[in-house]
Enzyme design. Structure first.
Site, mmCIF file in Angstrom:
data_model
loop_
_atom_site.group_PDB
_atom_site.id
_atom_site.type_symbol
_atom_site.label_atom_id
_atom_site.label_comp_id
_atom_site.label_asym_id
_atom_site.label_seq_id
_atom_site.Cartn_x
_atom_site.Cartn_y
_atom_site.Cartn_z
ATOM 1 N N ILE A 1 38.423 55.697 37.982
ATOM 2 C CA ILE A 1 39.366 54.451 38.304
ATOM 3 C C ILE A 1 38.647 53.398 38.555
ATOM 4 O O ILE A 1 39.196 52.096 38.698
ATOM 5 C CB ILE A 1 40.494 54.861 39.312
ATOM 6 C CG1 ILE A 1 40.159 55.464 40.437
ATOM 7 C CG2 ILE A 1 41.606 55.708 38.652
ATOM 8 C CD1 ILE A 1 41.259 55.501 41.497
ATOM 9 N N VAL B 1 34.455 55.874 41.306
ATOM 10 C CA VAL B 1 35.450 56.219 42.089
ATOM 11 C C VAL B 1 36.661 57.058 41.260
ATOM 12 O O VAL B 1 37.050 56.413 39.858
ATOM 13 C CB VAL B 1 36.164 55.180 42.623
ATOM 14 C CG1 VAL B 1 37.469 55.385 43.583
ATOM 15 C CG2 VAL B 1 35.337 54.305 43.405
ATOM 16 N N ASP C 1 31.472 41.996 53.799
ATOM 17 C CA ASP C 1 31.779 41.809 52.551
ATOM 18 C C ASP C 1 32.993 41.736 52.223
ATOM 19 O O ASP C 1 33.899 42.076 51.105
ATOM 20 C CB ASP C 1 31.160 43.130 51.780
ATOM 21 C CG ASP C 1 30.891 42.822 50.240
ATOM 22 O OD1 ASP C 1 30.658 41.612 49.817
ATOM 23 O OD2 ASP C 1 30.581 43.700 49.454
HETATM 24 N N1 LIG Z 1 41.076 54.010 47.620
HETATM 25 C C1 LIG Z 1 41.054 53.386 46.287
HETATM 26 N N2 LIG Z 1 41.968 53.438 45.261
HETATM 27 C C2 LIG Z 1 42.106 52.909 44.190
HETATM 28 N N3 LIG Z 1 40.907 52.268 43.859
HETATM 29 C C3 LIG Z 1 39.997 52.579 44.578
HETATM 30 C C4 LIG Z 1 39.777 52.742 45.671
HETATM 31 N N4 LIG Z 1 38.761 52.567 46.382
HETATM 32 C C5 LIG Z 1 37.964 52.031 45.479
HETATM 33 N N5 LIG Z 1 38.636 51.986 44.240
HETATM 34 C C6 LIG Z 1 38.104 51.117 42.874
HETATM 35 O O1 LIG Z 1 36.705 51.351 42.781
HETATM 36 C C7 LIG Z 1 36.107 50.209 42.807
HETATM 37 C C8 LIG Z 1 34.864 50.379 43.459
HETATM 38 O O2 LIG Z 1 35.015 51.031 44.861
HETATM 39 P P1 LIG Z 1 34.084 50.345 45.894
HETATM 40 O O3 LIG Z 1 34.060 48.947 46.135
HETATM 41 O O4 LIG Z 1 34.559 51.034 47.262
HETATM 42 O O5 LIG Z 1 32.558 50.758 45.681
HETATM 43 P P2 LIG Z 1 31.403 50.276 45.913
HETATM 44 O O6 LIG Z 1 30.112 51.188 45.260
HETATM 45 O O7 LIG Z 1 31.226 50.329 47.297
HETATM 46 O O8 LIG Z 1 31.228 48.930 45.247
HETATM 47 P P3 LIG Z 1 30.550 47.566 45.241
HETATM 48 O O9 LIG Z 1 29.630 47.629 43.983
HETATM 49 O O10 LIG Z 1 31.575 46.458 45.509
HETATM 50 O O11 LIG Z 1 29.683 48.091 46.479
HETATM 51 C C9 LIG Z 1 37.094 49.360 43.564
HETATM 52 O O12 LIG Z 1 36.756 48.032 43.161
HETATM 53 C C10 LIG Z 1 38.498 49.655 43.073
HETATM 54 O O13 LIG Z 1 38.716 49.364 41.754
#
Ligand SMILES: Nc1ncnc2c1ncn2[C@@H]1O[C@H](COP(=O)(O)OP(=O)(O)OP(=O)(O)O)[C@@H](O)[C@H]1O
Length: 469
Positions: free
Chosen positions: A113, A121, A223
């Site tokens: 997703i 994720v 962030d």
């Molecule tokens: N709890 C959640 N429910 C639904 N979708 C989620 C959830 N957590 C994350 N996502 C989806 O997954 C994507 C990536 O999550 P997240 O930003 O936490 O990852 P990251 O690896 O830390 O990203 P970044 O590249 O910003 O560092 C989010 O933009 C969102 O679309």
């Protein structure tokens, strides 16, 4: 900042500023930005290599504080240097997840997703309850991964923070089972069109409530951006992605370069900062909510950073003509480069613009006033600087001890209009009476940013932003 926590970070060489990796997608690109942590990680690695050459005050010695944020419930005096096992142990206790258990034992994996920088994720479903969750898989190796797990655990439970349901550890990764936010991301919603001030204020208040909570819990998110604000099906906001978050104690400062270029506060670029960076980033978000564009832009990271450091924003012309003075006043107070003048999360929440649009009692007062004086909504006047001479407004440019109101004395105004304006004045007066800004700060805050020289403000396209970041 009630909690005292350890946490400092290495300084990053200037070269890293040229190494942020841009990413983009076509949707909502006029306000999208992205950052890269690879360089940050690389610098940290390099610091480790350099440690023999510079053993005292080396990156490594400073990084020890980062890697060892105290586990939940622990005293702030917990010495640094305790390993991952300890943190995972803490998480296990809280989440009641057995170390030996595998995620497959409890959840059925679904479709991806979201794609983050550190992994995918996924959708997953509990085998026992049938409830759906989001599962973020983080690969081990980066300190930030461990910190993200620990900080999420620390903050979990607040309605504005994505709840961490369980954590599973595998030899090379963690699986974070989180509350599912099915409403998507704020950035995608923002792409659908400009927000009314009423709607912007209500969303923004929720964002500020969770930022305030983070700061009270001794956490700097670092962030804040609409990509990291998720929505539930009922439209409630949830702050996500604590991958860059840091524990910070009262009076402590951080020094690592981290964040998303367009949202990063000027003091981050100078290498010494506090939780106030989140206020700046939230200010950038508010700017985007109100006028649909980012305040600091450029065709390269260097240009963006230059804009962040030097560009004077003008909240008086162009799109700002249709934005209320209180909204602009709040923005000016958030996007002030003087950190000590920049307002706190609590002060943002007590700002008249937030109170006016979100406090039920104020709305009632305003509605009553309207019913008493049923003329064309004076909010329209209040929104329009063109009618400044006859409008009720907060004069963000004045230097009084307290915020004050400017009310028309235009003799040509008809009586009913004056009454209506008085109604708005009443409402704002009540709102302003809630605002407490200390005098020294106030005196510095009362000068709004001067005329602007805004880069690429009018015709932002997907391309120039993507090129920039
Ligand atoms: N709890 C959640 N429910 C639904 N979708 C989620 C959830 N957590 C994350 N996502 C989806 O997954 C994507 C990536 O999550 P997240 O930003 O936490 O990852 P990251 O690896 O830390 O990203 P970044 O590249 O910003 O560092 C989010 O933009 C969102 O679309």
């Amino acid at each position: 900042m009630r909690k005292k926590r350890k946490g400092s970070e290495t300084n990053v060489s200037p070269e890293v500023t040229n190494n942020f990796a841009p990413t983009c997608d076509s949707r909502s690109s006029n306000i999208r930005s992205h950052y890269s942590l690879e360089d940050y990680a690389r610098i940290k690695k390099r610091c480790k290599e350099d440690v023999d050459a510079h053993p005292i005050g080396s990156c490594k010695s400073r990084l020890a504080g980062v890697a060892t944020a105290p586990p939940c419930g622990a005293s702030s005096l917990v010495p640094p240097g305790r390993g991952l096992k300890r943190k995972i142990g803490c998480i296990e206790v809280i989440t009641r997840t057995g170390r030996k258990k595998k995620i497959e034992d409890d959840y059925v994996k679904g479709d991806p997703i979201g794609q983050g920088k550190f992994g995918l994720v996924w959708l997953c479903r509990s085998k026992t309850s049938g409830v759906e969750f989001a599962c973020k898989t983080l690969h081990k190796g980066e300190e930030t991964v461990h910190r993200e797990v620990e900080i999420m655990q620390h903050l979990s439970g607040h309605p504005g923070v994505v709840t961490l349901q369980a954590v599973y550890e595998e030899p090379d990764c963690f699986h974070l089972v989180m509350e599912l936010c099915s409403g998507g991301r704020l950035i995608d919603q923002m792409a659908e069109g400009q927000y009314s001030e009423q709607r912007a204020a209500n969303i923004f208040k929720d964002v500020m409530l969770v930022i305030k909570y983070c700061h009270e819990m001794g956490v700097v998110h670092r962030d804040i951006k609409p990509e990291n604000i998720l929505l539930t099906t009922s439209g409630k906001i949830k702050l996500a992605d604590f991958g860059l978050a840091m524990r910070i104690s009262n009076g402590q400062t951080l020094s690592g370069l981290a964040g998303s270029p367009a949202y990063v506060a000027p003091e981050v670029l100078l290498g010494n900062y506090s939780e106030k960076v989140d206020i700046w980033s939230a200010g950038v978000l508010l700017h985007a909510l109100l006028v649909g564009v980012l305040p600091f832009q450029g065709d390269s990271l260097k240009e963006v950073f230059e804009a962040i450091k030097n560009v004077k924003l003008d909240f008086h012309s162009g799109k700002w003509e249709s934005v209320s003075k209180p909204a602009r006043d709040l923005l000016a107070r958030m996007l002030t480069r003087d950190v000590s003048s920049r307002i706190t999360a609590d002060e943002v929440l007590r700002h008249p613009w937030i109170l006016f649009y979100t406090e039920h009692s104020l709305k009632t007062l305003y509605t009553k006033s309207k019913l008493k004086n049923p003329v064309e909504p004076s909010v329209q006047k209040f929104n329009s600087p063109r009618s400044e001479s006859s409008a009720t407004s907060i004069d963000s440019g004045s230097c009084s001890q307290r915020p004050h109101l400017v009310l028309s004395s235009n003799s040509s105004s008809c009586k009913s209009e004056e009454l209506d304006e008085n109604g708005v004045v009443d409402v704002l007066a009540v709102a302003i009476s809630h605002v407490r800004i200390s005098e020294p700060k106030r005196s510095r805050l009362c000068s709004p940013p001067g005329p602007i020289e805004q880069q690429c403000s009018s015709n932002l396209t997907a391309n120039n932003l993507c090129r920039a970041f």
